[in-house]
Design an enzyme around this catalytic site. Structure first.
Site, PDB file in Angstrom:
ATOM      1  N   CYS A 179       0.831  -1.200   0.000  1.00 29.35           N
ATOM      2  CA  CYS A 179       0.000   0.000   0.000  1.00 29.35           C
ATOM      3  C   CYS A 179       0.871   1.258   0.000  1.00 29.35           C
ATOM      4  CB  CYS A 179      -0.980  -0.062   1.172  1.00 29.35           C
ATOM      5  SG  CYS A 179      -2.459   0.948   0.950  1.00 29.35           S
ATOM      6  N   HIS A 180       0.870   2.035   1.083  1.00 27.63           N
ATOM      7  CA  HIS A 180       1.688   3.244   1.169  1.00 27.63           C
ATOM      8  C   HIS A 180       3.094   2.946   1.712  1.00 27.63           C
ATOM      9  CE1 HIS A 180      -2.297   5.078   0.758  1.00 27.63           C
ATOM     10  NE2 HIS A 180      -1.674   6.175   0.373  1.00 27.63           N
TER      11      HIS A 180
END
Length: 182
Positions: free
Chosen positions: A113-114
């Site tokens: 994800c991030h």
């Protein structure tokens, strides 16, 4: 003997805003494969998680403080997402240094994800192909990487790297993680 028996897998987080399934699903996969999962954060105590970056999740005990961990203590490293977690972690000098040292030692790194923001900050994406939450695509390209829209992207140039886009990719991410870390 299981695939990860004898391996120490560090889960590197900030203290808050960690996307809960991106911490707990890979953690379970590591443990199920016989590995030792270790939660490392900048401060002792507990870290707090979220679900979908909004809803409060659970709290999890920190096993080791970041300043006490060296690349030699790590067989593999996981960077969970969560927007606040990832944004905070990439500003933590000791976290960036640990990620860089683990990668430079040729040890596998996984980020979801991030989480790849920390890889960008550590200068590790140049020449690599990876994925992330779509909003990081420009950051990855600007850092010299190639962004690919895939559920579990593996690149083994310089160091083994596994990346995924979001919690929907966790089944593929956890399967590849065990394979790559073994």
């Amino acid at each position: 003997m299981s695939a990860l028996t004898g391996k120490t897998v560090v889960f590197l987080t900030s203290t808050r805003g960690i996307e809960e399934p991106e911490l707990t699903a890979p953690w379970k996969a590591v443990q199920d494969a016989g590995g030792t999962a270790v939660l490392v954060a900048p401060e002792a105590g507990e870290v707090s998680t979220v679900n979908d970056d909004l809803e409060p999740g659970g709290s999890y005990p920190v096993d080791r403080v970041l300043s006490d961990v060296q690349a030699g203590d790590v067989d593999a490293l996981v960077i969970p997402g969560g927007t606040v977690n990832a944004d905070t972690l990439r500003l933590e000098a000791d976290a960036v240094a640990l990620v860089k040292a683990v990668a430079e030692a040729g040890k596998p790194v996984a980020a979801i994800c991030h989480g790849p923001w920390t890889l960008v900050e550590a200068g590790l994406v140049e020449g690599k192909t990876l994925t992330s939450y779509p909003s990081l695509a420009t950051d990855i390209r600007n850092a010299g990487g190639t962004w690919q829209d895939g559920e579990a992207v593996v690149d083994t140039a310089r160091f083994p790297l596994l990346t995924s886009r979001n919690p929907d990719d966790l089944p593929a991410f956890t399967a590849k993680l065990v394979e790559l870390f073994a």
